[in-house]
Design a protein around this motif. Structure first.
Motif, mmCIF file in Angstrom:
data_model
loop_
_atom_site.group_PDB
_atom_site.id
_atom_site.type_symbol
_atom_site.label_atom_id
_atom_site.label_comp_id
_atom_site.label_asym_id
_atom_site.label_seq_id
_atom_site.Cartn_x
_atom_site.Cartn_y
_atom_site.Cartn_z
ATOM 1 N N VAL A 102 27.950 88.884 19.663
ATOM 2 C CA VAL A 102 27.764 87.627 20.400
ATOM 3 C C VAL A 102 27.520 86.462 19.436
ATOM 4 C CG1 VAL A 102 26.299 86.386 22.040
ATOM 5 C CG2 VAL A 102 27.048 88.727 22.551
ATOM 6 N N PRO A 103 26.546 86.559 18.524
ATOM 7 C CA PRO A 103 26.385 85.463 17.566
ATOM 8 C C PRO A 103 27.584 85.312 16.629
ATOM 9 C CG PRO A 103 24.933 87.294 16.998
ATOM 10 C CD PRO A 103 25.473 87.577 18.363
ATOM 11 N N ALA A 104 28.260 86.408 16.311
ATOM 12 C CA ALA A 104 29.449 86.328 15.456
ATOM 13 C C ALA A 104 30.539 85.510 16.141
ATOM 14 C CB ALA A 104 29.963 87.719 15.124
ATOM 15 N N ALA B 130 33.615 80.424 16.439
ATOM 16 C CA ALA B 130 34.059 79.203 17.119
ATOM 17 C C ALA B 130 33.705 77.966 16.301
ATOM 18 C CB ALA B 130 33.419 79.122 18.510
ATOM 19 N N GLU B 131 32.588 78.025 15.605
ATOM 20 C CA GLU B 131 32.114 76.890 14.810
ATOM 21 C C GLU B 131 32.837 76.775 13.468
ATOM 22 O OE1 GLU B 131 27.935 75.524 12.626
ATOM 23 O OE2 GLU B 131 27.904 77.017 14.243
ATOM 24 N N ARG B 132 33.179 77.920 12.873
ATOM 25 C CA ARG B 132 33.655 77.920 11.490
ATOM 26 C C ARG B 132 35.120 78.297 11.317
ATOM 27 N NH1 ARG B 132 28.470 81.378 9.092
ATOM 28 N NH2 ARG B 132 26.901 79.735 9.378
ATOM 29 N N GLU C 64 41.816 94.417 32.013
ATOM 30 C CA GLU C 64 40.573 93.646 32.021
ATOM 31 C C GLU C 64 40.193 93.200 30.613
ATOM 32 O OE1 GLU C 64 41.106 96.487 33.475
ATOM 33 O OE2 GLU C 64 40.386 96.461 35.549
ATOM 34 N N SER C 65 40.341 94.105 29.656
ATOM 35 C CA SER C 65 40.030 93.745 28.269
ATOM 36 C C SER C 65 40.925 92.615 27.792
ATOM 37 C CB SER C 65 40.207 94.960 27.346
ATOM 38 O OG SER C 65 39.161 95.884 27.515
ATOM 39 N N GLY C 66 42.178 92.643 28.199
ATOM 40 C CA GLY C 66 43.096 91.583 27.806
ATOM 41 C C GLY C 66 42.633 90.224 28.282
ATOM 42 N N GLU C 67 42.189 90.152 29.525
ATOM 43 C CA GLU C 67 41.688 88.884 30.071
ATOM 44 C C GLU C 67 40.424 88.441 29.347
ATOM 45 O OE1 GLU C 67 41.179 89.505 34.218
ATOM 46 O OE2 GLU C 67 43.338 89.621 34.638
ATOM 47 N N GLU C 68 39.533 89.404 29.082
ATOM 48 C CA GLU C 68 38.278 89.082 28.403
ATOM 49 C C GLU C 68 38.534 88.622 26.967
ATOM 50 O OE1 GLU C 68 36.104 92.546 31.057
ATOM 51 O OE2 GLU C 68 36.368 92.817 28.892
ATOM 52 N N HIS C 69 39.434 89.309 26.276
ATOM 53 C CA HIS C 69 39.788 88.907 24.916
ATOM 54 C C HIS C 69 40.400 87.513 24.892
ATOM 55 C CE1 HIS C 69 40.115 93.352 23.427
ATOM 56 N NE2 HIS C 69 38.872 92.903 23.407
ATOM 57 N N ALA C 70 41.235 87.228 25.893
ATOM 58 C CA ALA C 70 41.873 85.910 25.954
ATOM 59 C C ALA C 70 40.829 84.807 26.114
ATOM 60 C CB ALA C 70 42.869 85.859 27.109
ATOM 61 N N ARG C 71 39.798 85.061 26.910
ATOM 62 C CA ARG C 71 38.736 84.057 27.095
ATOM 63 C C ARG C 71 37.945 83.857 25.805
ATOM 64 N NH1 ARG C 71 38.128 87.054 32.098
ATOM 65 N NH2 ARG C 71 39.084 85.874 33.794
ATOM 66 N N ILE C 72 37.685 84.953 25.108
ATOM 67 C CA ILE C 72 36.992 84.840 23.822
ATOM 68 C C ILE C 72 37.830 84.006 22.858
ATOM 69 C CG2 ILE C 72 36.181 86.111 21.791
ATOM 70 C CD1 ILE C 72 35.673 88.521 23.708
ATOM 71 N N PHE C 73 39.111 84.317 22.788
ATOM 72 C CA PHE C 73 40.010 83.598 21.890
ATOM 73 C C PHE C 73 40.060 82.109 22.224
ATOM 74 C CE2 PHE C 73 44.217 81.701 21.399
ATOM 75 C CZ PHE C 73 44.333 81.699 20.015
ATOM 76 N N GLU C 74 40.219 81.786 23.488
ATOM 77 C CA GLU C 74 40.345 80.383 23.877
ATOM 78 C C GLU C 74 39.087 79.586 23.536
ATOM 79 O OE1 GLU C 74 41.494 80.675 27.944
ATOM 80 O OE2 GLU C 74 43.566 81.206 27.454
ATOM 81 N N ALA C 75 37.916 80.238 23.679
ATOM 82 C CA ALA C 75 36.667 79.563 23.327
ATOM 83 C C ALA C 75 36.585 79.337 21.818
ATOM 84 C CB ALA C 75 35.470 80.382 23.806
ATOM 85 N N VAL D 196 31.128 76.964 20.947
ATOM 86 C CA VAL D 196 30.192 77.982 20.493
ATOM 87 C C VAL D 196 29.604 78.750 21.669
ATOM 88 C CG1 VAL D 196 27.994 78.393 19.320
ATOM 89 C CG2 VAL D 196 29.624 76.728 18.388
ATOM 90 N N GLU D 197 29.081 78.011 22.652
ATOM 91 C CA GLU D 197 28.473 78.675 23.812
ATOM 92 C C GLU D 197 29.515 79.412 24.632
ATOM 93 O OE1 GLU D 197 25.312 79.199 24.475
ATOM 94 O OE2 GLU D 197 24.998 78.237 22.529
ATOM 95 N N GLY D 198 30.715 78.847 24.724
ATOM 96 C CA GLY D 198 31.772 79.516 25.461
ATOM 97 C C GLY D 198 32.153 80.836 24.823
ATOM 98 N N ALA D 199 32.229 80.865 23.507
ATOM 99 C CA ALA D 199 32.574 82.093 22.798
ATOM 100 C C ALA D 199 31.471 83.139 22.954
ATOM 101 C CB ALA D 199 32.807 81.795 21.323
ATOM 102 N N ARG D 200 30.231 82.704 22.861
ATOM 103 C CA ARG D 200 29.106 83.623 23.031
ATOM 104 C C ARG D 200 29.111 84.214 24.437
ATOM 105 N NH1 ARG D 200 24.608 83.245 19.488
ATOM 106 N NH2 ARG D 200 23.288 83.793 21.255
ATOM 107 N N GLU D 201 29.330 83.372 25.440
ATOM 108 C CA GLU D 201 29.338 83.839 26.820
ATOM 109 C C GLU D 201 30.513 84.777 27.083
ATOM 110 O OE1 GLU D 201 28.486 84.541 30.774
ATOM 111 O OE2 GLU D 201 27.231 83.731 29.168
#
Length: 241
Positions: free
Chosen positions: A110-112, A117-119, A191-202, A208-213
């Motif tokens: 989560v912090p990674a 997202a920041e770096r 489901e993993s594909g959708e979740e990964h896509a959201r992580i990527f987009e954030a 930062v908060e979007g990626a963590r969430e």
């Protein structure tokens, strides 16, 4: 069409049951149903491959998941033996168990994801995009599992934190075993594909908060999937989802 939309569009495609899934389901059913009693030594990978009409790789994936569930154990030079007709209370994933992964991963990934997202650089974004595109095209479970672990390891690298990167490197084999077993028991690649896509987009947008969430939700999804595998309807952490 953005990456998340492309994943959603793929839900209309009918995904066939793969060879490894079929072999695993057959072996698990025979063991739990008593057709292959506890104490039995299974036929060799070569023999099983001929019986099922699949490759040894497919048989190896199925046997790995039987071992993860605590149904079988492999002894070098002796073969694979049935040791239980009931699924163990925790998955055996080699160096680490499913419970250990569930407890540890949120504190690292989560912090990674937030730091990524920041770096992240433009090259980092393109690397993650390419991995997800390859995952969306992967029909072979083994290939998908390898890409899945690469996605998570790349996020850790993008965080710029060597501790996070080393942690992911250390658990990559256990993650692959867990992913393989989960997707043979309860396929959640869509489901993993959708979740990964959201992580990527954030990460791509620098949220930062979007990626963590998004990472939190993904890891929760993995934990809930584990609740369908371990006995008693509970996740390894003991939380009923």
């Amino acid at each position: 069409m953005d990456l998340l939309d492309s994943w959603t569009a793929r839900q209309d495609r009918i995904v066939r049951v793969g060879a490894a899934e079929a072999v695993f389901a057959s072996l698990r059913g025979a063991i739990e149903g008593g057709k292959i009693p506890v104490g039995t030594r299974l036929d060799s990978e070569t023999s099983l491959a001929k019986q099922y009409g699949v490759s040894r790789t497919m048989v190896r994936e199925a046997l790995r998941s039987c071992t993860a569930l605590g149904l079988t154990a492999t002894h070098t030079g002796k073969g694979t033996f049935v040791i239980s007709d009931r699924v163990a209370p925790d998955l055996k994933l080699g160096k680490y168990s499913a419970r250990a992964l569930v407890e540890a991963r949120p504190h690292i990934e989560v912090p990674a994801a937030g730091l990524a997202a920041e770096r992240r650089s433009n090259e980092d974004v393109e690397a993650l995009r390419e991995i997800l595109q390859e995952m969306s095209r992967a029909d072979d479970l083994q290939q998908w599992v390898l890409l899945n672990t690469e996605f998570h390891a790349t996020i850790a690298r993008c965080s710029g934190n060597g501790v996070f990167e080393q942690f992911l490197s250390d658990i990559v084999d256990a993650m692959a075993n867990q992913s393989n077993t989960l997707n043979l028991v309860a396929d959640r690649r869509a489901e993993s594909g959708e979740e990964h896509a959201r992580i990527f987009e954030a990460i791509e947008s620098g949220s930062v908060e979007g990626a963590r969430e998004a990472m939190t939700q993904h890891l929760h999804g993995v934990e809930c999937a584990l609740s369908t595998v371990v006995p008693g309807g509970k996740t390894p952490s003991g939380i009923i989802p």
